[in-house]
Design an enzyme around this catalytic site. Structure first.
Site, PDB file in Angstrom:
ATOM      1  N   ARG A  77       0.838  -1.192   0.000  1.00 36.57           N
ATOM      2  CA  ARG A  77       0.000   0.000   0.000  1.00 36.57           C
ATOM      3  C   ARG A  77       0.878   1.247   0.000  1.00 36.57           C
ATOM      4  O   ARG A  77       1.918   1.288   0.639  1.00 36.57           O
ATOM      5  CB  ARG A  77      -0.899   0.025   1.240  1.00 36.57           C
ATOM      6  N   TYR A  87      -1.596  -3.495  -6.747  1.00 36.91           N
ATOM      7  CA  TYR A  87      -1.286  -4.326  -5.581  1.00 36.91           C
ATOM      8  C   TYR A  87      -2.268  -4.174  -4.422  1.00 36.91           C
ATOM      9  O   TYR A  87      -2.572  -3.067  -3.993  1.00 36.91           O
ATOM     10  CB  TYR A  87       0.117  -4.012  -5.049  1.00 36.91           C
ATOM     11  N   LYS A  96      -9.593  -2.184   1.734  1.00 38.23           N
ATOM     12  CA  LYS A  96      -9.333  -1.015   2.586  1.00 38.23           C
ATOM     13  C   LYS A  96     -10.140   0.201   2.130  1.00 38.23           C
ATOM     14  O   LYS A  96     -10.603   0.984   2.952  1.00 38.23           O
ATOM     15  CB  LYS A  96      -7.848  -0.669   2.581  1.00 38.23           C
ATOM     16  N   HIS A 107     -10.499  -2.205  11.440  1.00 37.26           N
ATOM     17  CA  HIS A 107      -9.398  -3.049  10.945  1.00 37.26           C
ATOM     18  C   HIS A 107      -9.158  -4.156  11.972  1.00 37.26           C
ATOM     19  O   HIS A 107      -8.171  -4.137  12.706  1.00 37.26           O
ATOM     20  CB  HIS A 107      -8.161  -2.168  10.771  1.00 37.26           C
ATOM     21  N   SER A 145      -1.118  -3.299  10.161  1.00 39.93           N
ATOM     22  CA  SER A 145      -0.768  -4.208   9.076  1.00 39.93           C
ATOM     23  C   SER A 145       0.473  -5.028   9.441  1.00 39.93           C
ATOM     24  O   SER A 145       1.448  -4.483   9.962  1.00 39.93           O
ATOM     25  CB  SER A 145      -0.498  -3.404   7.815  1.00 39.93           C
ATOM     26  N   ALA A 146       0.404  -6.317   9.142  1.00 42.20           N
ATOM     27  CA  ALA A 146       1.513  -7.254   9.404  1.00 42.20           C
ATOM     28  C   ALA A 146       1.914  -7.298  10.875  1.00 42.20           C
ATOM     29  O   ALA A 146       3.085  -7.417  11.212  1.00 42.20           O
ATOM     30  CB  ALA A 146       2.715  -6.941   8.516  1.00 42.20           C
ATOM     31  N   CYS A 147       0.927  -7.216  11.766  1.00 44.33           N
ATOM     32  CA  CYS A 147       1.193  -7.318  13.203  1.00 44.33           C
ATOM     33  C   CYS A 147       0.411  -8.447  13.852  1.00 44.33           C
ATOM     34  O   CYS A 147       0.210  -8.461  15.068  1.00 44.33           O
ATOM     35  CB  CYS A 147       0.905  -6.004  13.899  1.00 44.33           C
ATOM     36  N   GLY A 148      -0.079  -9.400  13.070  1.00 44.49           N
ATOM     37  CA  GLY A 148      -0.580 -10.625  13.688  1.00 44.49           C
ATOM     38  C   GLY A 148      -2.074 -10.879  13.668  1.00 44.49           C
ATOM     39  O   GLY A 148      -2.541 -11.779  14.362  1.00 44.49           O
ATOM     40  N   THR A 159      -4.008 -12.081  11.053  1.00 45.74           N
ATOM     41  CA  THR A 159      -4.275 -13.366  10.397  1.00 45.74           C
ATOM     42  C   THR A 159      -3.847 -14.509  11.314  1.00 45.74           C
ATOM     43  O   THR A 159      -4.552 -15.505  11.462  1.00 45.74           O
ATOM     44  CB  THR A 159      -3.527 -13.429   9.048  1.00 45.74           C
ATOM     45  N   ASP A 167      -9.189  -9.645   8.900  1.00 44.84           N
ATOM     46  CA  ASP A 167      -8.678  -8.297   8.620  1.00 44.84           C
ATOM     47  C   ASP A 167      -9.666  -7.174   8.934  1.00 44.84           C
ATOM     48  O   ASP A 167      -9.268  -6.121   9.380  1.00 44.84           O
ATOM     49  CB  ASP A 167      -8.240  -8.203   7.152  1.00 44.84           C
ATOM     50  N   ARG A 187       2.224 -12.109  -0.500  1.00 42.71           N
ATOM     51  CA  ARG A 187       0.893 -12.433   0.041  1.00 42.71           C
ATOM     52  C   ARG A 187       0.306 -13.682  -0.594  1.00 42.71           C
ATOM     53  O   ARG A 187       0.657 -14.056  -1.712  1.00 42.71           O
ATOM     54  CB  ARG A 187      -0.059 -11.264  -0.240  1.00 42.71           C
TER      55      ARG A 187
HETATM   56  P1  GTP Z   1      -2.293  -7.439   7.395  1.00 36.20           P
HETATM   57  O1  GTP Z   1      -2.819  -8.485   6.486  1.00 36.20           O
HETATM   58  O2  GTP Z   1      -1.202  -6.621   6.758  1.00 36.20           O
HETATM   59  O3  GTP Z   1      -3.341  -6.552   7.966  1.00 36.20           O
HETATM   60  O4  GTP Z   1      -1.454  -8.187   8.564  1.00 36.20           O
HETATM   61  P2  GTP Z   1      -1.884  -9.073   9.829  1.00 36.20           P
HETATM   62  O5  GTP Z   1      -2.157  -8.172  10.995  1.00 36.20           O
HETATM   63  O6  GTP Z   1      -2.927 -10.038   9.465  1.00 36.20           O
HETATM   64  O7  GTP Z   1      -0.501  -9.816  10.162  1.00 36.20           O
HETATM   65  P3  GTP Z   1      -0.114 -11.381  10.111  1.00 36.20           P
HETATM   66  O8  GTP Z   1      -0.950 -12.214  11.024  1.00 36.20           O
HETATM   67  O9  GTP Z   1      -0.055 -11.793   8.709  1.00 36.20           O
HETATM   68  O10 GTP Z   1       1.353 -11.353  10.725  1.00 36.20           O
HETATM   69  C1  GTP Z   1       2.420 -10.669  10.131  1.00 36.20           C
HETATM   70  C2  GTP Z   1       3.735 -11.145  10.667  1.00 36.20           C
HETATM   71  O11 GTP Z   1       3.757 -11.171  12.093  1.00 36.20           O
HETATM   72  C3  GTP Z   1       4.069 -12.570  10.207  1.00 36.20           C
HETATM   73  O12 GTP Z   1       5.416 -12.604   9.776  1.00 36.20           O
HETATM   74  C4  GTP Z   1       3.873 -13.405  11.452  1.00 36.20           C
HETATM   75  O13 GTP Z   1       4.707 -14.534  11.460  1.00 36.20           O
HETATM   76  C5  GTP Z   1       4.205 -12.422  12.584  1.00 36.20           C
HETATM   77  N1  GTP Z   1       3.466 -12.768  13.830  1.00 36.20           N
HETATM   78  C6  GTP Z   1       2.142 -12.974  13.946  1.00 36.20           C
HETATM   79  N2  GTP Z   1       1.810 -13.323  15.215  1.00 36.20           N
HETATM   80  C7  GTP Z   1       2.957 -13.326  15.922  1.00 36.20           C
HETATM   81  C8  GTP Z   1       3.279 -13.600  17.301  1.00 36.20           C
HETATM   82  O14 GTP Z   1       2.423 -13.909  18.123  1.00 36.20           O
HETATM   83  N3  GTP Z   1       4.597 -13.488  17.654  1.00 36.20           N
HETATM   84  C9  GTP Z   1       5.560 -13.120  16.758  1.00 36.20           C
HETATM   85  N4  GTP Z   1       6.813 -13.025  17.201  1.00 36.20           N
HETATM   86  N5  GTP Z   1       5.298 -12.869  15.439  1.00 36.20           N
HETATM   87  C10 GTP Z   1       4.016 -12.967  15.044  1.00 36.20           C
HETATM   88  C1  SPV Z   2      -2.885  -4.274   5.273  1.00 37.28           C
HETATM   89  O1  SPV Z   2      -1.881  -3.666   4.864  1.00 37.28           O
HETATM   90  O2  SPV Z   2      -3.426  -3.993   6.375  1.00 37.28           O
HETATM   91  C2  SPV Z   2      -3.440  -5.386   4.479  1.00 37.28           C
HETATM   92  C3  SPV Z   2      -2.919  -5.585   3.125  1.00 37.28           C
HETATM   93  O3  SPV Z   2      -4.334  -6.071   4.933  1.00 37.28           O
HETATM   94  S1  SPV Z   2      -3.642  -4.494   1.964  1.00 37.28           S
HETATM   95  O4  SPV Z   2      -4.827  -5.138   1.427  1.00 37.28           O
HETATM   96  O5  SPV Z   2      -2.654  -4.293   0.891  1.00 37.28           O
HETATM   97  O6  SPV Z   2      -3.982  -3.257   2.605  1.00 37.28           O
HETATM   98 MN    MN Z   3      -4.871  -5.379   7.060  1.00 38.60          MN
END
Ligand code: GTP
Ligand code: SPV
Ligand code: MN
Length: 600
Positions: free
Chosen positions: A71, A212, A221, A241, A263-266, A268, A288, A380
C-alpha cells in the site's frame, strides 16, 4: 457484454460514462463464475503474468513490478470538502481538484485493454450489515482476486435490482497499450502517478496506477474501511481493521473477540490460532476487517465483510500458523513469493530447509546466502475463507456474532507489557487512541519506525481521526453495560539481544484464556497506573518451557519508561487540536497523575 440483465440504470450509466472516459477495447461484465476465473487465469498464464504451480493444484504465482509491492499511504487521499474533515492523519486534496487531476489520467487509460465490471457484496448477500459495491478495473489479476476476496456475481446484480444503491469503485493500472504494443507482466504507473482516492461525501472510490493489494482490490481497505468508516460514523455503526474469532472454553462457553493490530502485526495469525492449552478451541470468522452494528439485543454484532484472506506469506509455517498452511494446499493466488525448481512457492520462514536454488520474486536466481530475501517481505497469499479448516460454522451468519472482547495492540520491542486490561470503556478507548507500533513491510516506506497508529486505523480512517475517537466514545455510551471489555496486547517484546521474549502464535491462547476468565471475574490481576496486568501466577503457563526472567519482563510495569512516553502522547493528541474529545484529554491527565503517585 453481459450474460445477465442489468436493470440498475445508475449502474449502466456509470459504466457507460467510465468506458467513454477510459476508452477500453472491450467491456466485460463479470459473473463471478468458475469459468470466468479459469479463463482469465489461463489468459494471464499464457501472457506470462502468472506461473502455474506444479506442486499445488489450481494455484498460481504472480510477481509484481518492484515499484508496486505494498500500500502506498503517501499516495492515498481522503477528499472531503474541507481539509479539517479529513484531519491531520490523512492526505487531503479538494475533491474538484483531485477529480480534475485524475480525469486527465483516466482519459484513455484503458486503451488496448478490457474493462471489467465486477458487482460484489461485502458481507453475506442480504445481511443487514452487508453493502454492495461495483469495481471497474482493467486488471484481470484484480478480477480473480476479487472473486476470492468478495462475493462476486449475478446474485449481487439481482440483489441490487433496479433501484438498489452501490458504491462505485474505479480502478485502472494506468498503463494504456498503443496499437500492437506488447503488455508487460505487471502493468502499473510510476509512483508519482499513483492515486488511491476517496470521496466520502459521494461514497466514491477512484484508484489509479497500482495493481497491488489494498490499492487495487477496492472492496478491502478503500470500501470496507475508508468509505465504510465514514458511513458508519454517519449511520451509527463501526467499520474496523479487526480480525474476528470465536474462543470456546472447556465448559463450552463461547466468547467472540475482535482485535485491531496494524498491518503485518498478527491479525491473520491470531484469527487462525491453534491453542496450546488443552480444552480450549478457537475458530476464525475474519482476519482483517470487522463491520459491527448494535443488534436487537443491544449487543454489538460483527460480520466479516470479506470472503477470503489476503495474508502475509513470509513467516507463515506449520509451526506459526498451521491453519493458514492447511488453507494453502490448492486454489491459491500467490504474489511476490519465490518459485522453487520443482514448481512450488517458497518464502522466508516456511517449514523445512530453504531450497538450494529458487527464482526470487524479481525473477532472479536465488540461493541460501543471497543478499536479499527470496520472497518480498510483503508477499501475500489470496485464498477463500472456506478453505481454512478453522473457519467457524457461523462465519456467514447474516446477523453477525456478538462481540465480548476488543483487543488493541501493536509491535513494540520495549515498554508495553504482554497484556493490559483497561480500567473501563473510556480508558479502553484511550488505549486504542494511543496505540503505537513499529512499521512493517505492508506499507511502502521505512520499516521498524515507531508511530502512533490509533485503533490500527491511521491509514484507513475516512474522516477526521478525532471525530472517530468521539464515535468510539459514543458507541460505548450507547452500548452501556453491554459494551465489550477492552484489552491491549504486545506479542513483540524483545530481549536486549533481539530475541522474542514471548513465544507468541498458539501460546497467545494463554493470554486469551486470561481475558475470558477476567470477564467471569475469575483470573487474578493487579492494578497499575497503565491498567490491570496479570500477576506472575495469573497466566496459565502449564506445559510452556519459558525462562521466568522473560515472564517478569513481559508483565513488568516500568514506571520510568511510561513517564518517558508522556511527551509523545501529548504531541500525538496535540495534532487534533480542539477536535480531540475532552474525555480523552482527561484520560491522559489521569494517567499522568497515576504515574506521579505511583510508588514502585
Ligand atoms: P495485514 O494483512 O497486513 O493486515 O497483517 P496481519 O495483521 O494479518 O498480520 P499477520 O498475522 O499476517 O502477521 C504478520 C507477521 O507477524 C508474520 O510474519 C507473522 O509470522 C508475525 N506474527 C504474527 N503473530 C505473531 C506472534 O504472536 N509473535 C511473533 N513473534 N510474530 C508474530
Ligand atoms: C494491510 O496492509 O493492512 C493489508 C494488506 O491487509 S492491503 O490489502 O494491501 O492493505
Ligand atoms: Mn490489514
Amino acid at each position: 457484454m453481459s450474460s445477465y440483465e442489468v436493470k440498475n440504470l445508475k449502474l449502466k450509466e456509470w459504466v457507460r460514462e467510465t468506458a467513454e472516459m477510459c476508452k477500453p477495447d472491450r467491456v466485460h461484465w463479470c459473473d463471478g463464475g468458475k469459468q470466468e476465473y479459469d479463463q482469465l487465469i489461463a489468459q494471464m498464464v499464457a501472457g506470462g503474468a502468472g506461473v502455474a504451480l506444479k506442486k499445488r493444484p489450481n494455484s498460481y504465482l504472480f510477481s509484481s513490478d518492484p515499484s508496486d509491492v505494498a500500500r502506498t499511504e503517501e499516495r492515498t487521499y481522503i477528499a472531503t470538502a474541507t481539509e479539517d474533515e479529513a484531519g491531520p492523519t490523512n492526505n487531503w486534496v479538494a475533491p474538484d481538484e483531485l477529480k480534475r487531476t485524475m480525469e486527465a489520467l483516466y482519459d484513455g487509460c484503458m486503451k488496448g485493454r478490457t474493462m471489467y465490471v465486477i458487482p460484489f457484496s461485502m458481507g453475506p448477500i442480504g445481511s443487514p450489515i452487508a453493502k454492495i459495491g461495483v469495481e471497474i478495473t482493467d486488471s484481470p489479476y484484480v478480477v480473480c482476486s476479487m472473486h476470492v476476496m468478495t462475493r462476486v456475481g449475478t446474485k449481487v446484480i439481482e440483489a441490487l435490482g433496479a433501484e438498489g444503491k452501490f458504491i462505485p469503485c474505479l480502478h485502472s493500472v494506468g498503463a494504456p497499450l498503443a496499437n500492437g504494443q506488447k503488455d508487460v507482466a505487471w502493468p502499473c504507473a510510476p509512483m508519482d502517478k499513483k492515486y488511491v482516492s476517496h470521496f466520502p461525501a459521494e461514497n466514491l472510490i477512484w484508484s489509479f496506477g497500482s495493481g497491488y493489494g489494498g490499492n487495487a482490490l477496492l472492496g478491502k481497505k478503500c470500501l470496507a474501511l475508508r468509505i465504510a468508516s465514514a458511513m458508519a460514523k454517519r449511520e451509527g455503526w463501526m467499520a474496523e481493521h479487526m480480525l474476528i474469532m470465536r474462543v470456546t472454553n472447556p465448559a463450552g462457553k463461547q466468547y467472540h473477540i475482535a482485535a485491531a493490530f496494524p498491518s503485518a502485526c498478527g491479525k491473520t495469525n491470531l484469527a487462525m490460532l491453534v491453542p496450546t492449552i488443552p480444552g480450549w478451541k478457537c475458530e476464525t470468522i475474519g482476519e482483517d476487517i470487522s463491520w459491527m452494528k448494535i443488534g436487537p439485543d443491544g449487543r454489538l454484532r460483527a460480520i466479516n465483510p470479506e470472503s477470503g484472506f489476503f495474508g502475509v506469506a513470509p513467516g507463515t509455517s506449520t509451526r506459526s500458523n498451521p491453519m493458514a498452511m492447511a488453507s494453502l494446499k490448492e486454489n491459491v493466488i500467490f504474489t511476490n513469493c519465490a518459485l522453487t525448481d520443482d514448481g512450488d512457492v517458497w518464502w522466508e520462514g516456511m517449514d523445512g530447509a530453504p531450497p538450494a536454488h529458487a527464482i526470487d520474486w524479481q525473477g532472479r536466481d536465488w540461493s541460501p546466502g543471497s543478499k536479499e530475501p527470496a520472497a518480498h517481505p510483503n508477499a501475500r497469499f489470496t485464498v477463500a475463507a472456506t478453505q481454512c479448516p478453522a473457519i467457524c460454522s457461523d462465519w456467514e451468519k447474516p446477523e453477525g456474532v456478538p462481540i465480548d472482547i476488543f483487543i488493541f495492540g501493536g509491535r513494540r520491542s520495549g515498554v508495553v507489557p504482554l497484556v493490559t486490561e483497561s480500567l473501563d470503556w473510556d480508558h479502553g478507548v484511550f488505549l486504542g487512541a494511543t496505540a503505537a507500533s513499529e512499521t512493517t513491510a505492508a506499507i511502502v516506506g521505512e520499516v521498524g519506525v515507531l508511530r502512533r497508529d490509533p485503533f490500527a486505523m491511521t491509514p484507513f480512517c475516512g474522516y477526521n481521526m478525532a471525530d472517530y475517537f468521539q464515535h468510539w466514545l459514543d458507541m460505548g455510551d450507547r452500548l452501556g453495560k453491554k459494551a465489550p471489555r477492552i484489552f491491549y496486547v504486545n506479542w513483540f517484546r524483545k530481549s536486549p539481544e533481539g530475541k522474542w521474549l514471548w513465544p507468541g502464535f498458539g501460546d497467545n491462547s494463554r493470554v486469551l484464556k486470561w481475558m475470558c476468565e477476567r470477564l467471569e471475574g475469575k483470573a487474578g490481576r493487579r492494578q497499575t497506573p497503565i491498567g490491570y496486568l496479570p500477576g506472575e501466577n495469573d497466566l496459565d503457563l502449564r506445559g510452556l518451557e519459558f525462562p521466568s526472567q522473560n515472564l517478569k519482563e513481559l508483565l513488568k510495569f516500568d514506571s520510568d519508561a511510561w513517564k518517558a512516553e508522556i511527551s509523545d502522547l501529548e504531541r500525538h493528541f496535540a495534532q487534533f487540536g480542539r477536535r480531540l474529545p475532552q474525555r480523552l484529554k482527561k484520560q491522559l491527565g489521569e494517567l499522568v497523575t497515576r504515574l506521579e503517585k505511583f510508588q514502585g
